[in-house]
Design a protein around this motif. Structure first.
Motif, mmCIF file in Angstrom:
data_model
loop_
_atom_site.group_PDB
_atom_site.id
_atom_site.type_symbol
_atom_site.label_atom_id
_atom_site.label_comp_id
_atom_site.label_asym_id
_atom_site.label_seq_id
_atom_site.Cartn_x
_atom_site.Cartn_y
_atom_site.Cartn_z
ATOM 1 N N SER A 86 0.830 -1.193 0.000
ATOM 2 C CA SER A 86 0.000 0.000 0.000
ATOM 3 C C SER A 86 0.877 1.260 0.000
ATOM 4 O O SER A 86 0.614 2.228 -0.728
ATOM 5 C CB SER A 86 -0.898 -0.064 1.242
ATOM 6 O OG SER A 86 -1.691 1.056 1.357
ATOM 7 N N ALA A 87 1.937 1.223 0.791
ATOM 8 C CA ALA A 87 2.844 2.382 0.863
ATOM 9 C C ALA A 87 3.579 2.572 -0.462
ATOM 10 O O ALA A 87 3.711 3.690 -0.967
ATOM 11 C CB ALA A 87 3.833 2.189 2.001
ATOM 12 N N GLU A 128 12.596 8.092 8.660
ATOM 13 C CA GLU A 128 11.926 6.800 8.507
ATOM 14 C C GLU A 128 10.584 6.854 9.206
ATOM 15 O O GLU A 128 10.367 7.690 10.071
ATOM 16 C CB GLU A 128 12.782 5.661 9.081
ATOM 17 C CG GLU A 128 13.246 5.838 10.519
ATOM 18 C CD GLU A 128 12.370 5.161 11.574
ATOM 19 O OE1 GLU A 128 11.287 4.660 11.230
ATOM 20 O OE2 GLU A 128 12.760 5.172 12.745
ATOM 21 N N ALA A 129 9.709 5.945 8.820
ATOM 22 C CA ALA A 129 8.429 5.807 9.494
ATOM 23 C C ALA A 129 8.037 4.343 9.437
ATOM 24 O O ALA A 129 8.260 3.672 8.434
ATOM 25 C CB ALA A 129 7.374 6.662 8.806
ATOM 26 N N SER A 130 7.467 3.860 10.528
ATOM 27 C CA SER A 130 6.959 2.496 10.528
ATOM 28 C C SER A 130 5.520 2.512 10.066
ATOM 29 O O SER A 130 4.792 3.473 10.318
ATOM 30 C CB SER A 130 7.057 1.893 11.930
ATOM 31 O OG SER A 130 8.415 1.815 12.320
ATOM 32 N N ALA A 131 5.132 1.436 9.406
ATOM 33 C CA ALA A 131 3.776 1.374 8.865
ATOM 34 C C ALA A 131 3.172 0.005 9.117
ATOM 35 O O ALA A 131 3.875 -1.006 9.135
ATOM 36 C CB ALA A 131 3.792 1.669 7.366
ATOM 37 N N GLY A 132 1.881 -0.029 9.300
ATOM 38 C CA GLY A 132 1.164 -1.290 9.422
ATOM 39 C C GLY A 132 1.448 -1.984 10.741
ATOM 40 O O GLY A 132 1.595 -1.337 11.777
ATOM 41 N N ALA A 135 -0.976 6.139 3.895
ATOM 42 C CA ALA A 135 -0.633 7.450 4.460
ATOM 43 C C ALA A 135 0.884 7.631 4.532
ATOM 44 O O ALA A 135 1.423 8.686 4.166
ATOM 45 C CB ALA A 135 -1.251 7.588 5.845
ATOM 46 N N ARG A 136 1.559 6.595 4.962
ATOM 47 C CA ARG A 136 3.028 6.687 5.081
ATOM 48 C C ARG A 136 3.679 6.826 3.707
ATOM 49 O O ARG A 136 4.643 7.563 3.537
ATOM 50 C CB ARG A 136 3.588 5.462 5.800
ATOM 51 C CG ARG A 136 3.141 5.314 7.232
ATOM 52 C CD ARG A 136 3.610 6.484 8.062
ATOM 53 N NE ARG A 136 3.167 6.362 9.443
ATOM 54 C CZ ARG A 136 3.219 7.339 10.322
ATOM 55 N NH1 ARG A 136 3.699 8.531 9.968
ATOM 56 N NH2 ARG A 136 2.819 7.155 11.558
#
Lengths: 1004, 418, 95
Positions: free
Chosen positions: A187-188, A453-457, A474-475
């Motif tokens: 998705s990202a 960085e960003a964590s997702a899910g 979103a990320r």
């Protein structure tokens, strides 16, 4: 049913049923399908026992369906390609695969060391710290037992043969790196890619989709699997998106650099010649999205390690991804809603869900109601307290969790357990972002990012599909925007059914059964039990790191992916403190173990380091020289006349012939630095200890350089070719360092000096000609007058060599003490000029001499070289004190005057000859007083032998050395000691200028 | 404290191993001690142990800012050796090695010191000569050393590359048979237990934040757990020595650098002793648990980060494959980094400082672990007598000013080059 | 694995450089006395935090440059030529 694969379920899974693959495990033949892992194929074939644990050798089966696997470790392939400790759960099946179980003897079923179970109570965690000592104060008793321990420790056996495969290295840059190709990652990547960002998505598995392949989901009108396929198609169509499967991002390093290993050929039966086995990637990303998912945590209860006990999510993975039902009668033991899916999937696949044992007292959710509605017994407020069976699970004992009420026995062959999910925070944690404990979710969440960085899910603690998909989107959108890419239209996310699971409740350790105290394993691989954690607590090893190190918790090949949190939680409970107060565990890279071959990449064998060769290399080779390495260079050591000629015979012959007539030597490796500019003279005056300002054009001078601390750094001749033009030579060893140092002085310290320096070592071939006939030979090929008046000792100047086309530089300098010249010609002409000199010298019997004769002649002359310039000597030590100018400052002058560097007790250069005139004085000898030979050690060392040789003129072995007192001891006899070979040789101290001490020959 | 023995463990087996008590107490800091040791790693604990045991100073405390052994004691590659050429180092490390040999019995704690040998490989005759110089010096100093030829090396470590494809073929090597490895954590724990049993207060989670210095003499420290008085204070905080010394206004000839270490998945016996590559920076041994433990060069820049970077990791892979190409299919399981006190001559500093009552133990470069008992022993002597022992006399701080460097490599005052 | 902005070549990977140590050290005049030289050669502040240091662009322009880097976080704060003004590092892919 699938013939000989009794546990294969028809119409399930994403495997290629039209491609059966044959494989063997412990010599027995089986069949699986393309798309299987070794673990799924073994389970399909009803193989439950696959390994033995580290310490107690307990029978173990497949526990998980991924990289977290603690139990199912095998040796994959054979011979030089044998790969120990391979997790069967991630090893892709290929035709002809050969696997063998580990850590058992003689075989998996009858393992002699399973006797360790009987004595388990006597070998608790850390028992070895308390035993195997004494009675005497030495290491013998321990080393005796250690041999036995070492043999039984370890897991797999390495091949011991050179790895036959190749490894590659790649570098890639991108705007957005997405790690993890599950729902969140896809998705990202789609969001970022559609916005126009350069995206790379990596996933450790061969099949993108993550849990969407392993669970039953609906996304809009599509199944999870269909959505994955559709998304992959969209991503593939985007020109700025790259998808990499079988690629594990193992570490997060400085500069937003991610290290990853791609397993290019590991899943193939044969390694293709055109492909590496693995590829090492360095990804440098502007933004990183960590969609690394989560790992299901187990529960800790009595005998929780029997084959047939698996993570609940793994059971669903085997059913839905691989079409394998690992057991017919399943009990599910959980503290959360997610595991209820397992009951439904087992039933759907044709198995029986005997019961769901839920540790929560009163959980309420539609999923639970739905499960009950399917007729499944749900025992809330209960726990599994013990299990039965040996090589496979046969039954479990279930009891109320608060301890009152009798246990009941449930027959089953599969126990699916779930202690909730722990986000894979490894990579973010490696950046220094400390994971944060969440009390509601009972897991660590990623800490505040320290990098882009960003964590997702699920990696960010979002555990419902709707949340995962929207978070990923979103990320991805955000990361693209941060790199300057955005989409000008609204994206509508697919509709996903809302889930409202009942909250999970922590259950780190189930109660004991009413009778007995079975082992409850926290770390399956290393056999660390809850009692071991208690023992550590009792003995004060209460900080997380002490706990891990004392019990070996989390130290196995699975790196504690299913044990660290539980161990930590049990310790926190023992200490009566909340989990974050006890600490977090350190998530050290790599995320999963990586092949050392991949670390090394392409730089193997002869490619480990470059090899430097002079332009005359081939000539030396044709002449049959013996080579000697000098740093990265190959240099001729000597040129044996016959195969039987020894090194010493050869270099003595070369020495003699040079001193009697003429010799030729390749000296290209010496560092050559071109120095130009109006302030060049001033510059040299500062870096050399002796004066260079007054050196006339057309003259060379020997120069000595100190380090800033006052000790000798390097030496060489520097020649003034023009008013503002010098060429400096350095030793071979220091060429690179001296160049960097000169650049430092000019750029950082004295930027006002108008001087430029450039290394020309490789631009010129350098050939030395030495011996009384050297003038006659050299004169034949150069176009300037070499008479002593026209070109005296230390003269230098331009000339042409052989033809007018070859511009050369000629120097009348000498290392051998003979009349000698050195000619530098452009490298391309090196071989040509060398050949011309050989022709010109033929009538004089010109002899090529190697490094050994070169060294021998300088030793005869008492010249110092690398062995004496060892970084610990001063100019005075080397007899070069007179080169320290009193007229000017120079680098190192101030600190050279410190008491330690001027002490009278310092060792100084001397010559040495054996008293018997015969015995060589070997390099590396120490020097002691004669009287100390038989005294008890330690004895005082008064010096050492630094270089040795044989002087044909004196007809004796000779040596240079450093000796306390130096030449004040001339004439004394000392003992040259080589105790390593029991050699003790009396030697006489003498002046180091053995041959022609007045230097008459130079001027000949 | 209950004594450790095979009998007590067997007895415990019958009672669920519930009879064990804490290996060391967890006391509150007292307002004043006779001496304070800053740093609860191996060196600090050894200093306290020997102060109590040999010098009768039992009213002392060890202050540790985190958990015991959490610095370089728990981050090294566990090698113990005394194969040094220069006298100051040779005598010191040999003294330490002798203490190692009796340490388990002395502490009643098995630190698993295993003397399987330390072999330095040579890849040219010149390198053999350099090793011979060192080996001969060792022998004359009373230290064991053996010069091996290629065939002897092959017998000692057959998994090394003896093929024609080696870029730098093995010529031979220098072996110290008494060298080996020990269990790093156990050393800290055993010393802590030993010191504690002699009355030493070991105080974890207590960071020193300042010194109380009056008239050029130290009077105490400020800590995160309050002020504590003492007129003798020893610093044993390698990796962070500059930082702690700066609290006392001292500037030192030390830089902090990163050294990475690696461990592979556990394997059945693969390599017996410790082997160091002579044509690069790489050393390897195998732990009792079966993991290959290896390391190499510094990351190459000042750092306190306790984590390394990829170039060095790749470099280590290259070095490892050059030395033993069969490790290609063995997997690296973990890597980490320690912060090294790199001194300006590559040798440690153990002695007095210009401040009375304040003593310095640091600058260990890569050599700290093997020095643990010896370092504590001479540091305890130095603190107790306010004078160095002859064994650490030449490892003093003043040597840099006086030009008496102890520069084993001859690399000069560039800390990253030692 | 940081990247620097070499003032001569632009943003480059650390592997192109070799380390030159503390750049706050002032190399004394050659004729200076022992105290000044002792301080310059041996004494180091060795900070845990921002540190100005020399790097040599050996695989590039062969210029010595100065970099301000945090020794605890490895963050690159500023870069500049061996002498002269430093510029704050903008971050780029580095940070």
């Amino acid at each position: 049913m699938s013939g000989n694969q009794p546990n294969r379920i028809p119409d399930f899974g994403r495997i290629g049923r039209d491609e059966p693959l044959r494989f063997t495990f412990d010599g027995k033949a089986y069949t699986g399908y393309k798309g299987d892992t070794l673990a799924s194929a073994l389970l399909a074939n009803g193989v439950k026992l696959v390994g033995r644990s580290f310490k107690y050798h307990r029978p173990r089966g497949v526990f998980s369906a991924g990289v977290e696997e603690p139990n199912a470790l095998v040796a994959l392939r054979e011979g030089a390609r044998r790969e120990p400790n391979t997790r069967a759960t991630v090893a892709e099946l290929f035709d002809g695969l050969v696997a063998e179980s580990q850590n058992r003897s003689p075989n998996l079923k009858y393992d002699i060391q399973s006797l360790n179970q009987a004595i388990a109570r006597f070998i608790p965690a850390g028992f070895y710290y308390k035993t195997f000592m004494g009675p005497f104060a030495n290491t013998r008793l321990w080393m005796f037992f250690e041999k036995i321990i070492r043999k039984s420790a370890g897991m797999g056996t390495a091949s011991g043969e050179a790895d036959p495969d190749r490894y590659d290295r790649m570098h890639a840059h991108c705007d957005v790196l997405v790690i993890g190709g599950g729902a969140a990652g896809l998705s990202a990547a789609l969001a970022a890619g559609e916005a126009g960002a350069r995206v790379i998505l990596v996933d450790e598995t061969p099949r993108l989709g993550g849990r969407l392949n392993q669970d039953v989901y609906k996304i809009g009108d599509l199944s999870g699997g269909e959505w994955v396929e559709q998304t992959i198609a969209k991503l593939t169509a985007l020109p700025t998106v790259k998808l990499l499967t079988r690629t594990t991002a193992f570490g997060y390093y400085d500069g937003n650099l991610i290290g990853a290993v791609e397993r290019v050929s590991d899943h193939l039966p044969e390694m293709p010649v055109h492909l590496p086995r693995q590829r090492w990637w360095r990804f440098r990303a502007k933004q990183v999205i960590l969609a690394t998912g989560a790992t299901e945590q187990p529960l800790v209860f009595g005998n929780n390690d029997r084959p047939g006990i698996m993570l609940a999510g793994a059971v669903r993975a085997y059913i839905n991804e691989y079409g394998v039902l690992p057991g017919r009668r399943a009990v599910i033991f959980t503290n959360n809603d997610d595991a209820y899916r397992t009951a439904l999937d087992v039933m759907n696949a044709g198995g029986a869900a005997v019961a769901v044992v839920d540790a929560r007292k009163n959980p309420r959710s539609t999923l639970i109601d739905h499960t009950r509605g399917k007729g499944v017994t749900v025992l809330t407020g209960h726990a599994v307290v013990n299990t039965h069976g040996h090589f496979e699970l046969q039954a479990v004992d279930v009891a109320p969790i608060d301890g009152d009420g009798a246990a009941r026995r449930l027959d089953c062959d599969l126990l699916a357990i779930s202690g909730g999910w722990q986000p894979n925070v490894h990579l973010s944690s490696q950046t220094g972002a400390k994971p944060v404990w969440n009390d509601k979710m009972n897991c660590f969440l990623p800490g505040t990012p320290k990098r882009p960085e960003a964590s997702a899910g699920a990696a960010a603690g979002r555990f419902t599909l709707a949340a995962v998909l929207s978070d990923g989107h979103a990320r991805g959108t955000q990361a693209a925007a941060l790199t300057g890419h955005s989409l000008d239209r609204e994206v509508k996310l697919p509709r996903v059914d809302a889930e409202t699971p009942a909250p999970s409740e922590a259950l780190w350790e189930a109660p004991d059964p009413a009778t007995g105290h079975p082992k409850k394993f926290v770390d399956h691989q290393d056999d660390v039990s809850a009692d071991d954690v208690r023992l550590a607590h009792r003995e004060g090893y209460v900080s997380v790191e002490h706990l891990k190190r004392y019990t070996t918790l989390g130290m196995g090949t699975d790196q504690g992916k299913t044990s660290n949190i539980t161990g930590l939680a049990i310790m926190a409970k023992l200490r009566g403190q909340p989990i974050p107060a006890v600490g977090t565990t350190t998530f050290r890279p790599p995320y999963t173990p990586i092949a050392i071959g991949a670390m090394g990449g392409t730089e193997r064998g002869q490619h480990y380091k470059p090899r430097r060769r002079s332009p005359m290399h081939d000539w030396h080779q044709e002449r049959g020289c013996e080579w000697i390495p000098a740093g990265l260079w190959d240099r001729p050591r000597h040129y044996p006349l016959t195969p039987n000629e020894t090194l010493r015979q050869a270099y003595v012959r070369e020495t003699k012939q040079t001193r009697q007539s003429v010799g030729i030597c390749d000296v290209t490796t010496l560092g050559k630095i071109d120095i130009q500019g109006p302030d060049a003279a001033e510059f040299l005056n500062r870096v050399y200890t002796n004066g260079f300002a007054k050196l006339p054009v057309g003259k060379a001078r020997y120069g000595l350089m100190l380090r800033e601390d006052g000790q000798v750094y390097d030496d060489g001749t520097t020649s003034r070719l023009g008013e503002n033009h010098y060429v400096m030579t350095t030793t071979t060893a220091n060429a690179v360092a001296v160049m960097a140092k000169l650049e430092f002085y000019l750029q950082a310290v004295w930027p006002d000096l108008r001087v430029k320096v450039v290394s020309v070592t490789e631009q010129y071939a350098a050939i030395a000609l030495a011996g009384p006939n050297s003038r006659k030979v050299m004169q034949k090929i150069v176009d300037i007058d070499l008479s002593d008046d026209a070109f005296p000792f230390m003269a230098c100047g331009p000339c042409h060599a052989v033809t007018d086309a070859i511009r050369a530089r000629l120097f009348r300098i000498s290392f051998s003490g003979e009349l000698a010249y050195e000619i530098n010609v452009p490298s391309d002409y090196g071989r040509f000029v060398w050949d011309a000199l050989m022709d010109a010298g033929a009538e004089f019997g010109i002899v090529p001499y190697g490094l050994e004769a070169l060294g021998n002649m300088r030793i005869e002359k008492g010249h110092v070289a690398g062995a004496e310039l060892d970084g610990r000597t001063t100019a005075d030590d080397l007899g070069l004190g007179k080169m320290l100018s009193a007229q000017k400052p120079f680098v190192g002058k101030t600190l050279a005057q410190r008491p330690g560097l001027t002490a009278p007790t310092r060792k100084k250069l001397v010559g040495l000859v054996p008293v018997d005139g015969k015995t060589a004085l070997p390099n590396g000898s120490q020097i002691i007083e004669l009287a100390d030979r038989d005294k008890p050690r330690p004895v005082k060392m008064i010096g050492n032998v630094s270089s040795n040789g044989f002087s044909p003129e004196l007809n004796t072995p000779i040596a240079l050395g450093l000796l306390e007192g130096g030449l004040a001891r001339e004439g004394d006899t000392v003992l040259v000691a080589y105790p390593l070979k029991n050699l003790y040789i009396p030697a006489t101290v003498r002046n180091p200028h053995f041959v022609d001490p007045e230097g008459k020959r130079l001027h000949g | 404290m209950s004594r450790y023995s095979v009998f007590s463990v067997l007895k415990g087996g019958l009672t669920g191993q519930t009879h064990w008590g804490r290996a060391w107490r967890d006391p509150e800091p007292k307002p004043e001690y006779d001496a304070i040791i800053i740093g609860g790693g191996g060196h600090g604990l050894a200093t306290a142990y020997y102060l109590a045991k040999l010098h009768g100073m039992t009213n002392i405390a060890v202050l540790e800012k985190g958990w015991l052994g959490g610095g370089n004691t728990g981050r090294n590659t566990t090698i113990v050796r005394s194969n040094y050429m220069l006298e100051a180092n040779a005598h010191f490390y040999e003294h330490s090695l002798k203490l190692w040999e009796g340490l388990s019995v002395d502490l009643n704690y098995n630190v698993m010191f295993s003397q399987r040998g330390v072999l330095n490989l040579a890849h040219s005759d010149a390198q053999m000569d350099a090793y011979a110089r060192r080996g001969n010096a060792m022998r004359l100093n009373g230290i064991d050393a053996e010069l091996l030829d290629r065939e002897q090396v092959r017998r000692y470590a057959p998994v090394l590359d003896f093929s024609d494809s080696a870029r730098f073929p093995i010529v031979g090597g220098l072996l110290q048979p008494r060298g080996g490895t020990a269990r790093h954590d156990a050393v800290a724990w055993g010393l802590a237990r030993g010191a504690d049993s002699l009355g030493v207060d070991i105080i974890q989670n207590c960071e020193v934040t300042g010194f109380d210095i009056q008239g050029g003499a130290v009077k105490g420290v400020q800590t995160t757990r309050g002020a504590i008085k003492a007129e003798k204070i020893g610093m044993a905080v390698a990796g962070h020595t500059s930082q702690v010394a700066a609290l006392a206004g001292l500037t030192l000839p030390i830089e902090s650098h990163l050294l990475q270490a690696f461990v592979s998945e556990p394997l059945k016996p693969f390599i017996d002793g410790v082997v160091t590559f002579g044509a690069g920076h790489f050393y390897i041994s195998q732990s009792d648990k079966g993991g290959l433990v290896f390391g190499g060069d510094l990351d190459g820049y000042n750092s306190y980060a306790q984590r390394g970077n990829l170039p060095l990791i790749e470099h280590l892979g290259e070095e490892g494959m050059a030395l033993m190409p069969s490790i290609g299919r063995i997997r690296m399981l973990r890597h980490w980094a320690g912060v090294m006190d790199m001194s300006m001559d590559g040798s440690p500093i153990i002695g007095k400082t210009p401040i009375k009552g304040l003593y310095l133990n640091g600058g260990w470069c890569y050599g700290g672990f093997k020095a643990t008992p010896g370092s504590g022993w001479v540091f305890a002597h130095t603190i107790a007598h306010d004078e160095p022992h002859w064994i650490n006399r030449d490892l003093d701080l003043a040597r840099f000013r006086d030009g008496r460097m102890v520069d084993e490599r001859g690399a000069g005052p560039i800390p990253g080059h030692h | 694995m940081f990247r620097f902005t070499c003032p001569h070549c632009g943003e480059r990977d650390v592997v192109e450089f070799s380390y030159g140590g503390d750049a706050s050290v002032v190399v004394p005049d050659l004729a200076a006395g022992e105290e000044a030289w002792f301080d310059a050669v041996y004494q180091r502040d060795n900070p845990r935090g921002p540190h100005v240091e020399y790097w040599h662009h050996v695989a590039g322009c062969r210029q010595w440059i100065r970099v301000e880097r945090d020794t605890l976080t490895h963050e690159i704060l500023a870069c500049g030529p061996a002498t002269g003004r430093m510029r704050p590092e903008t971050g780029g892919e580095g940070a």
